[in-house]
Design a protein around this motif. Structure first.
Motif, PDB file in Angstrom:
ATOM      1  N   ALA A 217     -17.984   5.230  -3.382  1.00 60.33           N
ATOM      2  CA  ALA A 217     -19.015   5.766  -2.496  1.00 60.33           C
ATOM      3  C   ALA A 217     -18.444   6.119  -1.129  1.00 60.33           C
ATOM      4  N   MET A 218     -17.580   5.262  -0.604  1.00 56.02           N
ATOM      5  CA  MET A 218     -17.030   5.520   0.724  1.00 56.02           C
ATOM      6  C   MET A 218     -16.040   6.675   0.725  1.00 56.02           C
ATOM      7  N   LEU A 219     -15.337   6.888  -0.356  1.00 58.89           N
ATOM      8  CA  LEU A 219     -14.467   8.057  -0.443  1.00 58.89           C
ATOM      9  C   LEU A 219     -15.293   9.349  -0.416  1.00 58.89           C
ATOM     10  N   PHE A 220     -16.477   9.302  -1.013  1.00 57.01           N
ATOM     11  CA  PHE A 220     -17.361  10.469  -1.018  1.00 57.01           C
ATOM     12  C   PHE A 220     -17.842  10.772   0.402  1.00 57.01           C
ATOM     13  N   VAL A 221     -17.975   9.725   1.224  1.00 56.79           N
ATOM     14  CA  VAL A 221     -18.297   9.920   2.631  1.00 56.79           C
ATOM     15  C   VAL A 221     -17.076  10.428   3.382  1.00 56.79           C
ATOM     16  N   GLY A 222     -15.930   9.811   3.123  1.00 58.83           N
ATOM     17  CA  GLY A 222     -14.711  10.166   3.847  1.00 58.83           C
ATOM     18  C   GLY A 222     -14.290  11.604   3.666  1.00 58.83           C
ATOM     19  N   ASP A 223     -14.557  12.169   2.492  1.00 59.13           N
ATOM     20  CA  ASP A 223     -14.141  13.560   2.278  1.00 59.13           C
ATOM     21  C   ASP A 223     -15.251  14.558   2.604  1.00 59.13           C
ATOM     22  N   GLY A 224     -16.373  14.058   3.165  1.00 56.04           N
ATOM     23  CA  GLY A 224     -17.414  14.947   3.657  1.00 56.04           C
ATOM     24  C   GLY A 224     -18.494  15.339   2.672  1.00 56.04           C
ATOM     25  N   HIS A 225     -18.467  14.796   1.456  1.00 56.11           N
ATOM     26  CA  HIS A 225     -19.475  15.165   0.473  1.00 56.11           C
ATOM     27  C   HIS A 225     -20.820  14.487   0.722  1.00 56.11           C
ATOM     28  N   ARG A 226     -20.808  13.361   1.443  1.00 55.66           N
ATOM     29  CA  ARG A 226     -22.037  12.644   1.762  1.00 55.66           C
ATOM     30  C   ARG A 226     -21.962  12.140   3.197  1.00 55.66           C
ATOM     31  N   PRO A 227     -23.110  11.934   3.870  1.00 56.62           N
ATOM     32  CA  PRO A 227     -23.113  11.406   5.237  1.00 56.62           C
ATOM     33  C   PRO A 227     -22.852   9.899   5.241  1.00 56.62           C
ATOM     34  N   PRO A 228     -22.465   9.328   6.384  1.00 56.78           N
ATOM     35  CA  PRO A 228     -22.128   7.895   6.440  1.00 56.78           C
ATOM     36  C   PRO A 228     -23.268   6.957   6.040  1.00 56.78           C
ATOM     37  N   GLU A 229     -24.519   7.392   6.210  1.00 60.50           N
ATOM     38  CA  GLU A 229     -25.638   6.510   5.868  1.00 60.50           C
ATOM     39  C   GLU A 229     -25.956   6.492   4.375  1.00 60.50           C
ATOM     40  N   TRP A 230     -25.321   7.372   3.606  1.00 62.72           N
ATOM     41  CA  TRP A 230     -25.645   7.483   2.185  1.00 62.72           C
ATOM     42  C   TRP A 230     -25.351   6.219   1.372  1.00 62.72           C
ATOM     43  N   PRO A 231     -24.194   5.544   1.500  1.00 60.62           N
ATOM     44  CA  PRO A 231     -23.959   4.344   0.690  1.00 60.62           C
ATOM     45  C   PRO A 231     -25.014   3.259   0.897  1.00 60.62           C
ATOM     46  N   ALA A 232     -25.499   3.072   2.136  1.00 62.41           N
ATOM     47  CA  ALA A 232     -26.540   2.068   2.388  1.00 62.41           C
ATOM     48  C   ALA A 232     -27.856   2.469   1.733  1.00 62.41           C
ATOM     49  N   LYS A 233     -28.161   3.774   1.694  1.00 64.16           N
ATOM     50  CA  LYS A 233     -29.377   4.233   1.025  1.00 64.16           C
ATOM     51  C   LYS A 233     -29.297   3.986  -0.482  1.00 64.16           C
ATOM     52  N   VAL A 234     -28.125   4.188  -1.050  1.00 61.47           N
ATOM     53  CA  VAL A 234     -27.927   3.895  -2.476  1.00 61.47           C
ATOM     54  C   VAL A 234     -28.136   2.408  -2.728  1.00 61.47           C
ATOM     55  N   LEU A 235     -27.588   1.569  -1.859  1.00 60.17           N
ATOM     56  CA  LEU A 235     -27.755   0.124  -1.980  1.00 60.17           C
ATOM     57  C   LEU A 235     -29.230  -0.256  -1.945  1.00 60.17           C
ATOM     58  N   ALA A 236     -29.966   0.293  -0.986  1.00 59.94           N
ATOM     59  CA  ALA A 236     -31.382  -0.046  -0.834  1.00 59.94           C
ATOM     60  C   ALA A 236     -32.207   0.417  -2.029  1.00 59.94           C
ATOM     61  N   ALA A 237     -31.808   1.518  -2.659  1.00 61.82           N
ATOM     62  CA  ALA A 237     -32.551   2.015  -3.818  1.00 61.82           C
ATOM     63  C   ALA A 237     -32.444   1.076  -5.007  1.00 61.82           C
ATOM     64  N   GLY A 238     -31.330   0.355  -5.108  1.00 59.91           N
ATOM     65  CA  GLY A 238     -31.188  -0.683  -6.124  1.00 59.91           C
ATOM     66  C   GLY A 238     -30.905  -0.204  -7.524  1.00 59.91           C
ATOM     67  N   VAL A 239     -30.577   1.078  -7.692  1.00 60.59           N
ATOM     68  CA  VAL A 239     -30.267   1.612  -9.017  1.00 60.59           C
ATOM     69  C   VAL A 239     -28.978   2.417  -8.939  1.00 60.59           C
ATOM     70  N   ARG A 240     -28.307   2.529 -10.068  1.00 63.21           N
ATOM     71  CA  ARG A 240     -27.060   3.284 -10.110  1.00 63.21           C
ATOM     72  C   ARG A 240     -27.316   4.752  -9.774  1.00 63.21           C
ATOM     73  N   ASP A 241     -26.440   5.310  -8.953  1.00 61.10           N
ATOM     74  CA  ASP A 241     -26.499   6.715  -8.577  1.00 61.10           C
ATOM     75  C   ASP A 241     -25.335   7.415  -9.260  1.00 61.10           C
ATOM     76  N   SER A 242     -25.627   8.504  -9.949  1.00 61.69           N
ATOM     77  CA  SER A 242     -24.576   9.189 -10.706  1.00 61.69           C
ATOM     78  C   SER A 242     -23.473   9.733  -9.802  1.00 61.69           C
ATOM     79  N   ALA A 243     -23.753   9.855  -8.509  1.00 65.27           N
ATOM     80  CA  ALA A 243     -22.739  10.352  -7.578  1.00 65.27           C
ATOM     81  C   ALA A 243     -21.739   9.269  -7.179  1.00 65.27           C
ATOM     82  N   VAL A 244     -22.043   8.002  -7.485  1.00 63.10           N
ATOM     83  CA  VAL A 244     -21.120   6.903  -7.159  1.00 63.10           C
ATOM     84  C   VAL A 244     -20.129   6.749  -8.303  1.00 63.10           C
ATOM     85  N   HIS A 245     -18.891   7.082  -8.041  1.00 65.56           N
ATOM     86  CA  HIS A 245     -17.864   6.984  -9.067  1.00 65.56           C
ATOM     87  C   HIS A 245     -17.126   5.652  -8.968  1.00 65.56           C
ATOM     88  N   VAL A 246     -16.852   5.050 -10.103  1.00 70.55           N
ATOM     89  CA  VAL A 246     -16.007   3.860 -10.156  1.00 70.55           C
ATOM     90  C   VAL A 246     -14.559   4.346 -10.132  1.00 70.55           C
TER      91      VAL A 246
END
Length: 287
Positions: A217-246
């Protein structure tokens, strides 16, 4: 799983390291796959001339391809076996074990020590390079190449929104009967002089794929594909997001495991086994 060796047995702590590239993870598996636990238990059996391999308990069951520099395990050995072989065990293991796994310390564990349940934190490092030419060939087995420039400040901003006690279900592969509540104590990124970005990730415990998902998730922020607040929003949603790559396992290393003072081990074991919930949650889950 007892926190004390049975009468007639001595509990021994082992500190070890391994290169995970050729292992199918820590835990023994059916089908003859090569694992760290399997190699180490077999080496203990041979060097101490035991009829069967002793069973190890480990601080963190690393996945296939993940490395360790500061792994901790314990094993209960018959008193007479420890008395005979203990003084020579470290050197004999060095002669028996394959070169990609090493035991660096062998010692009698204090009362109530349990490599898994006594731990108060585990610290991992994940290493990434964004060099346009790729990873250094001499580090390729331990550093992920990310083919986009990475913004260190944005990644650290994203990391701050993930700290604390949360339900990390959005970043974990669920396992039946297991809670995904964890306390993320530290998450930060630095860029080393050689240009490699290194994440420090420390928590009381980790659920399956948690570190590699957080890094993805943080790499997706670091390369500009998502804003810095996005990983925390994914966490709060409580479900897997297809954009989060392992991310791939080879960039991940278990660096260190922390334990409390000896007189606090029993209390820590009890706390580790207690059910975890967040305020307002119904009772449930397990350690």
């Amino acid at each position: 799983m007892s926190d004390e060796a049975a009468p007639g047995f001595t509990r021994v702590r082992l500190d070890l390291a391994y290169d995970g590239r050729e292992f199918s993870g820590w835990a023994k598996q059916k089908g003859g796959r090569r694992t760290v636990q399997g190699e180490l238990e077999d080496a203990l059996r041979v060097v101490m001339r035991l009829g069967e391999a002793p069973e190890l308990t480990v601080a963190g069951r690393t996945d296939a391809g993940v490395h360790a520099r500061g792994q901790v395990a314990h094993v209960d050995l018959p008193d007479e076996v420890w008395a005979e072989h203990g003084p020579h065990l470290l050197r004999r293991l060095a002669g028996r074990l394959p070169m990609d796994v090493r035991v660096f310390r062998v010692a009698v564990a204090p009362p109530h020590f349990n490599a898994r349940f006594s731990a108060i934190w585990r610290r991992y490092a994940y290493r990434v390079t964004d060099h346009p030419g790729g990873a250094d060939p001499l580090q390729r087995g331990h550093v992920l190449w990310h083919n986009w420039p990475l913004d260190l400040d944005a990644m650290n901003e994203a990391a701050r929104g993930l700290l604390g006690e949360h339900d990390f279900a959005a970043y974990c592969k669920r396992r039946e009967g297991a809670t995904t509540i964890r306390t993320l104590q530290e998450l930060s990124w630095t860029r080393r002089p050689d240009g490699v970005l290194e994440a420090t990730v420390r928590a009381d415990a980790f659920c399956h794929n948690m570190v590699r998902s957080l890094v993805g998730a943080m790499l997706f922020v670091g390369d500009g594909h998502r804003p810095p607040e996005w990983p925390a929003k994914v966490l709060a949603a409580g479900v897997r997001d297809s954009a989060v790559h392992v991310v791939r396992p080879h960039g991940l290393t278990l660096e260190e495991v922390g334990y409390p003072a000896d007189d606090a081990l029993a209390a820590r074991n009890l706390a580790s086994r207690s059910r975890r919930s967040l305020p307002g949650d119904p009772p449930g889950g397990c350690c």
